[in-house]
Design a protein around this motif. Sequence first.
Motif, PDB file in Angstrom:
ATOM      1  N   ALA A 117       0.804  -1.230   0.000  1.00 52.72           N
ATOM      2  CA  ALA A 117       0.000   0.000   0.000  1.00 52.72           C
ATOM      3  C   ALA A 117       0.835   1.277   0.000  1.00 52.72           C
ATOM      4  CB  ALA A 117      -0.984  -0.023   1.170  1.00 52.72           C
ATOM      5  N   PRO A 118       1.847   1.385   0.876  1.00 55.68           N
ATOM      6  CA  PRO A 118       2.639   2.622   0.855  1.00 55.68           C
ATOM      7  C   PRO A 118       3.387   2.811  -0.471  1.00 55.68           C
ATOM      8  CG  PRO A 118       3.182   1.276   2.790  1.00 55.68           C
ATOM      9  CD  PRO A 118       2.265   0.469   1.935  1.00 55.68           C
ATOM     10  N   LEU A 119       3.708   1.708  -1.131  1.00 52.41           N
ATOM     11  CA  LEU A 119       4.395   1.820  -2.426  1.00 52.41           C
ATOM     12  C   LEU A 119       3.443   2.422  -3.454  1.00 52.41           C
ATOM     13  CD1 LEU A 119       6.167  -1.668  -2.478  1.00 52.41           C
ATOM     14  CD2 LEU A 119       7.188   0.542  -1.937  1.00 52.41           C
ATOM     15  N   ARG A 120       2.182   1.983  -3.383  1.00 52.32           N
ATOM     16  CA  ARG A 120       1.185   2.551  -4.305  1.00 52.32           C
ATOM     17  C   ARG A 120       0.953   4.018  -4.007  1.00 52.32           C
ATOM     18  NH1 ARG A 120      -1.394  -2.168  -3.356  1.00 52.32           N
ATOM     19  NH2 ARG A 120      -2.699  -1.199  -1.782  1.00 52.32           N
ATOM     20  N   VAL A 121       0.770   4.320  -2.717  1.00 52.80           N
ATOM     21  CA  VAL A 121       0.504   5.707  -2.323  1.00 52.80           C
ATOM     22  C   VAL A 121       1.594   6.635  -2.835  1.00 52.80           C
ATOM     23  CG1 VAL A 121       0.404   7.259  -0.326  1.00 52.80           C
ATOM     24  CG2 VAL A 121      -0.847   5.098  -0.289  1.00 52.80           C
ATOM     25  N   HIS A 122       2.825   6.167  -2.759  1.00 50.38           N
ATOM     26  CA  HIS A 122       3.932   7.037  -3.141  1.00 50.38           C
ATOM     27  C   HIS A 122       4.371   6.823  -4.583  1.00 50.38           C
ATOM     28  CE1 HIS A 122       4.224   8.671   0.825  1.00 50.38           C
ATOM     29  NE2 HIS A 122       4.196   7.460   1.334  1.00 50.38           N
ATOM     30  N   GLY A 123       3.545   6.092  -5.344  1.00 49.05           N
ATOM     31  CA  GLY A 123       3.821   5.931  -6.764  1.00 49.05           C
ATOM     32  C   GLY A 123       5.103   5.171  -7.064  1.00 49.05           C
ATOM     33  N   LEU A 124       5.473   4.282  -6.148  1.00 48.15           N
ATOM     34  CA  LEU A 124       6.693   3.500  -6.368  1.00 48.15           C
ATOM     35  C   LEU A 124       6.292   2.206  -7.074  1.00 48.15           C
ATOM     36  CD1 LEU A 124       8.093   4.079  -2.771  1.00 48.15           C
ATOM     37  CD2 LEU A 124       8.691   5.343  -4.832  1.00 48.15           C
ATOM     38  N   ARG A 125       6.310   2.243  -8.368  1.00 45.71           N
ATOM     39  CA  ARG A 125       5.723   1.132  -9.129  1.00 45.71           C
ATOM     40  C   ARG A 125       6.708   0.030  -9.456  1.00 45.71           C
ATOM     41  NH1 ARG A 125       3.187   5.390 -11.431  1.00 45.71           N
ATOM     42  NH2 ARG A 125       1.049   5.578 -10.689  1.00 45.71           N
ATOM     43  N   ARG A 126       7.956   0.383  -9.532  1.00 48.45           N
ATOM     44  CA  ARG A 126       8.920  -0.586 -10.086  1.00 48.45           C
ATOM     45  C   ARG A 126       9.062  -1.824  -9.215  1.00 48.45           C
ATOM     46  NH1 ARG A 126      14.477   1.452 -11.249  1.00 48.45           N
ATOM     47  NH2 ARG A 126      14.711  -0.759 -11.702  1.00 48.45           N
ATOM     48  N   ASP A 127       8.982  -2.957  -9.833  1.00 50.50           N
ATOM     49  CA  ASP A 127       9.232  -4.237  -9.174  1.00 50.50           C
ATOM     50  C   ASP A 127       8.478  -4.370  -7.855  1.00 50.50           C
ATOM     51  OD1 ASP A 127      11.113  -4.612 -11.185  1.00 50.50           O
ATOM     52  OD2 ASP A 127      12.664  -3.603 -10.004  1.00 50.50           O
ATOM     53  N   ARG A 128       7.245  -3.959  -7.861  1.00 50.48           N
ATOM     54  CA  ARG A 128       6.520  -3.926  -6.597  1.00 50.48           C
ATOM     55  C   ARG A 128       6.428  -5.304  -5.934  1.00 50.48           C
ATOM     56  NH1 ARG A 128       1.068  -0.962  -7.243  1.00 50.48           N
ATOM     57  NH2 ARG A 128       2.289   0.884  -7.663  1.00 50.48           N
ATOM     58  N   GLU A 129       6.147  -6.324  -6.769  1.00 47.54           N
ATOM     59  CA  GLU A 129       6.007  -7.658  -6.179  1.00 47.54           C
ATOM     60  C   GLU A 129       7.309  -8.160  -5.574  1.00 47.54           C
ATOM     61  OE1 GLU A 129       4.126 -10.691  -8.567  1.00 47.54           O
ATOM     62  OE2 GLU A 129       2.572  -9.227  -9.106  1.00 47.54           O
ATOM     63  N   ASP A 130       8.395  -7.909  -6.278  1.00 49.13           N
ATOM     64  CA  ASP A 130       9.702  -8.329  -5.756  1.00 49.13           C
ATOM     65  C   ASP A 130      10.004  -7.594  -4.459  1.00 49.13           C
ATOM     66  OD1 ASP A 130       9.970  -9.875  -7.922  1.00 49.13           O
ATOM     67  OD2 ASP A 130      11.419  -8.591  -8.970  1.00 49.13           O
ATOM     68  N   ARG A 131       9.624  -6.339  -4.428  1.00 49.70           N
ATOM     69  CA  ARG A 131       9.883  -5.522  -3.256  1.00 49.70           C
ATOM     70  C   ARG A 131       9.108  -6.077  -2.048  1.00 49.70           C
ATOM     71  NH1 ARG A 131      12.811  -2.527  -0.316  1.00 49.70           N
ATOM     72  NH2 ARG A 131      11.852  -0.736   0.680  1.00 49.70           N
ATOM     73  N   VAL A 132       7.862  -6.450  -2.266  1.00 47.63           N
ATOM     74  CA  VAL A 132       7.052  -7.003  -1.177  1.00 47.63           C
ATOM     75  C   VAL A 132       7.672  -8.317  -0.689  1.00 47.63           C
ATOM     76  CG1 VAL A 132       4.803  -8.015  -0.602  1.00 47.63           C
ATOM     77  CG2 VAL A 132       4.917  -5.847  -1.846  1.00 47.63           C
ATOM     78  N   THR A 133       8.083  -9.144  -1.615  1.00 53.38           N
ATOM     79  CA  THR A 133       8.727 -10.403  -1.239  1.00 53.38           C
ATOM     80  C   THR A 133       9.975 -10.136  -0.403  1.00 53.38           C
ATOM     81  OG1 THR A 133       7.950 -11.403  -3.265  1.00 53.38           O
ATOM     82  CG2 THR A 133       9.756 -12.536  -2.154  1.00 53.38           C
ATOM     83  N   ALA A 134      10.790  -9.177  -0.846  1.00 57.17           N
ATOM     84  CA  ALA A 134      12.025  -8.861  -0.124  1.00 57.17           C
ATOM     85  C   ALA A 134      11.714  -8.308   1.269  1.00 57.17           C
ATOM     86  CB  ALA A 134      12.850  -7.855  -0.925  1.00 57.17           C
ATOM     87  N   LEU A 135      10.657  -7.499   1.367  1.00 59.88           N
ATOM     88  CA  LEU A 135      10.296  -6.914   2.661  1.00 59.88           C
ATOM     89  C   LEU A 135       9.826  -7.995   3.641  1.00 59.88           C
ATOM     90  CD1 LEU A 135       8.488  -3.752   1.324  1.00 59.88           C
ATOM     91  CD2 LEU A 135      10.344  -3.703   3.001  1.00 59.88           C
ATOM     92  N   LEU A 136       8.992  -8.900   3.145  1.00 61.22           N
ATOM     93  CA  LEU A 136       8.505  -9.970   4.029  1.00 61.22           C
ATOM     94  C   LEU A 136       9.675 -10.823   4.488  1.00 61.22           C
ATOM     95  CD1 LEU A 136       5.167 -10.995   2.246  1.00 61.22           C
ATOM     96  CD2 LEU A 136       5.455  -9.661   4.341  1.00 61.22           C
ATOM     97  N   ASP A 137      10.566 -11.079   3.573  1.00 59.61           N
ATOM     98  CA  ASP A 137      11.754 -11.841   3.912  1.00 59.61           C
ATOM     99  C   ASP A 137      12.596 -11.092   4.951  1.00 59.61           C
ATOM    100  OD1 ASP A 137      13.386 -14.147   3.372  1.00 59.61           O
ATOM    101  OD2 ASP A 137      14.827 -12.719   2.516  1.00 59.61           O
ATOM    102  N   ALA A 138      12.721  -9.788   4.768  1.00 55.92           N
ATOM    103  CA  ALA A 138      13.548  -8.982   5.678  1.00 55.92           C
ATOM    104  C   ALA A 138      13.009  -8.997   7.106  1.00 55.92           C
ATOM    105  CB  ALA A 138      13.643  -7.547   5.169  1.00 55.92           C
TER     106      ALA A 138
END
Length: 322
Positions: A117-138
């Motif tokens: 959600a915060p990625l969408r709000v801030h228009g951070l579109r690139r590689d969103r799914e990968d980013r979510v995966t990396a965040l959950l992993d982190a």
Amino acid sequence: MTDVAIAIRDLVVTYPPVHGGRPVHAVRGVSLDVQRGECVALVGESGCGKSSLARAALMLRPPDAGRITLTTPDGPRDLDRLTRGALRRARRHLQVVFQDPDASLDPRMTVATSVAAPLRVHGLRRDREDRVTALLDAVGLDPALGHRYPHELSGGQKQRVGIARALAPSPAVLILDEAVSALDVSLRAQILELLRDLQTRLDLAMLFITHDLSVVRSLAHRVAVMYLGSLMEVAPKATLLATPRHPYTRALLDAVPVPDPTLQATRIVTPLPGDPPSPDAVSPGCPFASRCPLREARCDTEKPELRTVADDTLVACHAISE
Ligand SMILES: Nc1ncnc2c1ncn2[C@@H]1O[C@H](COP(=O)(O)OP(=O)(O)OP(=O)(O)O)[C@@H](O)[C@H]1O
Ligand SMILES: [Mg+2]
């Protein structure tokens, strides 16, 4: 060398009177900086204004006076002066984790959607799914949990999701308001470990509000002690724990029982006889005077300023000199 991530100056939060009562002076002119890569613990009894300070710093409830300056990659921004759009953009760099993860997770959204959600709000579109995966992993969650809903998760997992979500837009500053208080002892230790790791790795500035001295011990670089809307002492952790200077800080530390595995034992409890004065009463003097063993005549009439008394140690007390 200073590398200030967020600077809070002379912050005032006053709640208007309800039902013909008096206004509540929740925050009475607080100044505090958090540096990049630094964790400052904010401690004090219930009702002393910690959450009010946090909400004002986050501009969730704009302060009645004072300045909040956030260092962003585009330069410093005075949050209290920004237009709505500019504030929304600046918020990307300032995120929060609250005590109750249920309050910040939408029960109808999957974990992955919440974290994104915060990625969408801030228009951070690139590689969103990968980013979510990396965040959950982190945050130590199996990325497969991304398809689940909050009610399918444990309390600890939900708090990890809350942390992943707060970290999603790569903030410079993270404010945590009792973020581990609702967790049981072993989970709390795990989440603290995670936060410490993330903090160092991401060079985060953290303002960690807590009742819990074990949090101070494990995470804080500096400690700010608040009483009735004012800071009484700000000092590096080791200094504050070894040689607390303000009589209120001493009382707080004295009140902490010998470490014991129960939850209660590591909490800062009301350390002094009597209650703090009500925050709707304003005295021109030191807020702590009524309970202070070092009280002098001028303590009732003159509010002591927070001033440097030793290396990196600030104390607001007439009776304490260098
Ligand atoms: N929205 C509000 N309207 C009116 N008064 C409020 C509001 N929020 C907080 N207060 C009052 O302001 C004072 C400071 O409250 P605050 O929640 O900031 O304290 P706190 O240090 O976070 O306490 P705790 O440790 O219990 O979370 C308290 O007297 C509280 O009752
Ligand atoms: Mg609070």
